[in-house]
Design a protein around this motif. Structure first.
Motif, PDB file in Angstrom:
ATOM      1  N   MET A   1       0.850  -1.192   0.000  1.00 61.45           N
ATOM      2  CA  MET A   1       0.000   0.000   0.000  1.00 61.45           C
ATOM      3  C   MET A   1       0.890   1.249   0.000  1.00 61.45           C
ATOM      4  O   MET A   1       1.677   1.448   0.915  1.00 61.45           O
ATOM      5  N   PRO A   2       0.843   2.092  -1.057  1.00 64.52           N
ATOM      6  CA  PRO A   2       1.721   3.264  -1.155  1.00 64.52           C
ATOM      7  C   PRO A   2       1.204   4.433  -0.297  1.00 64.52           C
ATOM      8  O   PRO A   2       0.403   5.241  -0.750  1.00 64.52           O
ATOM      9  N   ILE A   3       1.647   4.511   0.944  1.00 67.84           N
ATOM     10  CA  ILE A   3       1.218   5.562   1.857  1.00 67.84           C
ATOM     11  C   ILE A   3       2.111   6.791   1.684  1.00 67.84           C
ATOM     12  O   ILE A   3       3.346   6.688   1.700  1.00 67.84           O
ATOM     13  N   LEU A   4       1.494   7.944   1.521  1.00 68.87           N
ATOM     14  CA  LEU A   4       2.259   9.179   1.373  1.00 68.87           C
ATOM     15  C   LEU A   4       2.875   9.589   2.713  1.00 68.87           C
ATOM     16  O   LEU A   4       2.201   9.575   3.748  1.00 68.87           O
ATOM     17  N   GLU A   5       4.124   9.952   2.681  1.00 66.52           N
ATOM     18  CA  GLU A   5       4.797  10.481   3.861  1.00 66.52           C
ATOM     19  C   GLU A   5       4.842  12.000   3.742  1.00 66.52           C
ATOM     20  O   GLU A   5       5.308  12.540   2.745  1.00 66.52           O
ATOM     21  N   SER A   6       4.340  12.689   4.757  1.00 65.22           N
ATOM     22  CA  SER A   6       4.313  14.143   4.733  1.00 65.22           C
ATOM     23  C   SER A   6       5.334  14.697   5.719  1.00 65.22           C
ATOM     24  O   SER A   6       5.396  14.270   6.878  1.00 65.22           O
ATOM     25  N   ASN A   7       6.124  15.642   5.248  1.00 64.58           N
ATOM     26  CA  ASN A   7       7.129  16.289   6.093  1.00 64.58           C
ATOM     27  C   ASN A   7       6.736  17.710   6.465  1.00 64.58           C
ATOM     28  O   ASN A   7       7.581  18.513   6.842  1.00 64.58           O
ATOM     29  N   LEU A   8       5.444  18.004   6.368  1.00 67.23           N
ATOM     30  CA  LEU A   8       4.976  19.345   6.691  1.00 67.23           C
ATOM     31  C   LEU A   8       5.250  19.667   8.160  1.00 67.23           C
ATOM     32  O   LEU A   8       4.858  18.917   9.056  1.00 67.23           O
ATOM     33  N   ASP A   9       5.922  20.776   8.400  1.00 67.87           N
ATOM     34  CA  ASP A   9       6.241  21.217   9.764  1.00 67.87           C
ATOM     35  C   ASP A   9       5.171  22.197  10.222  1.00 67.87           C
ATOM     36  O   ASP A   9       5.195  23.375   9.854  1.00 67.87           O
ATOM     37  N   ARG A 313       1.809  16.949  -2.691  1.00 68.80           N
ATOM     38  CA  ARG A 313       1.543  15.655  -2.049  1.00 68.80           C
ATOM     39  C   ARG A 313       1.108  15.829  -0.595  1.00 68.80           C
ATOM     40  O   ARG A 313       0.404  14.974  -0.044  1.00 68.80           O
ATOM     41  N   ASP A 314       1.538  16.935   0.033  1.00 69.94           N
ATOM     42  CA  ASP A 314       1.069  17.208   1.396  1.00 69.94           C
ATOM     43  C   ASP A 314      -0.440  17.422   1.426  1.00 69.94           C
ATOM     44  O   ASP A 314      -1.107  17.080   2.408  1.00 69.94           O
ATOM     45  N   LEU A 315      -0.973  17.986   0.353  1.00 67.76           N
ATOM     46  CA  LEU A 315      -2.423  18.142   0.246  1.00 67.76           C
ATOM     47  C   LEU A 315      -3.089  16.789   0.011  1.00 67.76           C
ATOM     48  O   LEU A 315      -4.067  16.433   0.680  1.00 67.76           O
TER      49      LEU A 315
END
Length: 554
Positions: A1-9, A313-315
């Motif tokens: 399952m391709p889960i998006l990794e978010s690095n939003l601070d 991708r954060d969205l």
């Protein structure tokens, strides 16, 4: 399952600034919507004295308790015609939206007779036409709650010809097999008499409904005949004499109960056994997991300056089920992001960007759009683009040729397309990302979004360069003082132009002109898009029973 990794601070200063600005914009458009609704409260005593429900109360009673209602184009006509954007914020003078009536997804329209007697303004008319288009594309039964003083005659030139489309659309929807139901709560006269006249089912409210082509004064002037409102077009007359009305209601609440019962009796969601059947549209609910990131964080994503990059991708990670996104050609044409996901169980393809569109991104998007059409997947465009990239290098790499491929794919896509403007929608990039001109099934906007041929500063700079070039031939004829006056005038012209273009690029300016179907709070994006996708999914599965002509009143 391709889960998006978010690095939003979310603790960074930039995020906090973005969030503060977005929340201020959300508060701003919500205040304007509240002003529209306030017209009803200000006239509550008047409606109660007449024994009537307020228009928004009629809508609330019509839809199923606790069910969602997706109101559309809430600020249509903002700062246009009689709408001054302050106390007189009118919302087009009508209410439109998608809601459930007796379990059936319907297009609901209502004259807001608390605003100028429900008279029809130019953008209110356009709002009604948009509602009809959505109903036809998505095979939604139409329910109209009518009480209107007719066209606003101050703007007859913007209403009369276009207004005929309302009647034409009603006839075509009836012929297409889409039921048209009208509850006449008050006046529906002159041209408005054809609203019930062209409906399949008509409910009139005793002592309040008026349906006639000409009222008593005009009849007296035209043919010298004396007649009362009731004799010409009263509810009881139409129910007992003319046969225009099928049902006579005692008051607004009774009329709405009849409409709800009628929708239930149509058995719109029942499998008829004819091929796919109407019931096939009611697919069982699908299980889904929420995004792995807080949707509230969407408010801090987008920087106010469209030139500042951010990761789209954060969205996506905060929008799609379980933050599960299978990206398509992730290592090529990286300016444009494509991939497969689902929103509340509704599978879709996503095309997204956060910057200029390069030739490779155009090719990738064009291929992905065609693949979605092949597998019958609706497409969601997350639009935030400064447009197609310009310059010698990209022109030589085929920017026009490849950009055209993308536009061709969008224009000819055979699946429902939805668009969410989350930032800039500039130039031909607005077209390639399925802006209003390309007729997406639904299009919504965040309050920070911008729509224009290019940025205001860019337009100002272009015009300054052109103007200076025009004056260059006579430059040698001017002394220093004259040259300074000329240059000052050019700068003033540029500043005036930039300010005007900036004001014409805002989300409020766009939504006033129905360039979108409404401004939404970023935190509502998932809910709104899920309802839109569910509406499209039902439409794709539903089989209608068309006739050669709309159902004629007997």
């Amino acid at each position: 399952m391709p889960i998006l990794e978010s690095n939003l601070d979310t603790r960074s200063e930039a995020y906090q600034q973005n969030r503060a600005q977005m929340l201020a914009l959300v508060e701003g458009f919500r205040e304007l919507e509240a002003k529209v609704r306030a017209h009803g409260e200000a006239r509550r005593a008047k409606f109660q004295k007449r024994g009537q429900l307020l228009p928004r109360e009629r809508v609330a009673r019509l839809i199923d308790p606790g069910s969602p209602f997706l109101e559309l184009s809430t600020l249509a006509g903002y700062k246009m015609h009689d709408d001054n954007g302050r106390k007189d914020t009118l919302g087009g003078g009508n209410i439109i939206g998608i809601g459930f009536v007796s379990g059936v997804r319907c297009m609901i329209t209502a004259n807001d007779s608390a605003i100028k007697g429900g008279s029809i303004a130019p953008m209110g008319l356009q709002k009604s036409l948009r509602a009809q288009r959505i109903a036809l594309e998505n095979k939604l039964p139409g329910i109209g709650l009518v009480e209107s003083g007719g066209a606003n005659l101050n703007y007859q030139s913007e209403i009369f010809v276009e207004g005929g489309k309302v009647f034409c659309n009603m006839a075509r929807m009836s012929a297409a097999g889409i039921p048209q139901i009208t509850v006449v709560n008050g006046s529906s006269t002159a041209g408005g008499a054809y609203l019930p006249g062209l409906s399949d089912y008509v409910i009139v409210v005793r002592d309040r409904a008026k349906v006639f082509l000409a009222g008593p004064p005009l009849v007296k002037a035209a043919i010298g005949e004396d007649a009362s409102d009731e004799e010409l077009g009263g509810a009881q007359m139409h129910a007992e004499v003319s046969g225009l009305a099928e049902y006579l209601a005692e008051d607004d609440a009774h009329g709405i109960r009849i409409a709800r019962e009628l929708v239930a009796k149509l058995q719109w969601n029942l499998d008829t056994g004819r091929g796919a059947g109407r019931g096939s549209a009611q697919a069982p609910a699908r299980s889904f997991a929420p995004p792995r990131y807080d949707i509230d964080e969407l408010c801090g994503l987008v920087p106010p300056d469209p030139r500042h990059p951010w990761d789209i991708r954060d969205l996506i990670a905060r929008l799609v089920d379980d933050s599960d996104f299978l990206e398509f050609k992730a290592r090529w044409g990286t300016d444009t992001v494509c991939g497969h996901a689902a929103i509340e169980g509704h599978a879709c393809g996503i095309v997204a960007n956060a910057g200029p569109i390069m030739p490779e991104g155009s090719c990738k998007a064009a291929q992905f759009i065609q693949l979605c059409c092949q597998s019958r997947l609706p497409i969601l465009y997350l639009q935030n683009t400064t447009g197609y990239m310009v310059g010698k290098e990209v022109e030589q790499r085929g920017a026009v040729k490849h950009g055209s491929k993308m536009i061709q794919a969008v224009a000819n896509a055979t699946v429902p397309q939805l668009t969410l403007l989350v930032g800039g929608g500039y130039g031909a990039g607005n077209y390639g990302m399925c802006g209003r001109a390309f007729d997406p099934r639904f299009i919504f906007a965040w309050p920070n979004s911008k729509v224009a041929v290019m940025g205001a500063e860019q337009i100002g700079m272009v015009m300054e360069i052109i103007t200076k070039a025009k004056f260059a031939a006579t430059d040698h004829m001017l002394d220093d003082a004259a040259r300074k006056v000329r240059d000052d005038n050019v700068r003033m012209m540029r500043e005036t132009l930039v300010n005007r273009i900036e004001s014409e690029s805002t989300a409020l300016f766009a939504t006033a002109r129905l360039w979108d179907d409404g401004i939404i709070d970023p935190r509502d994006s998932r809910r709104v898009l899920a309802m839109a996708l569910a509406t499209c999914r039902e439409a794709e599965a539903r089989t209608l029973t068309p006739t050669s002509f709309g159902v004629a009143r007997m």
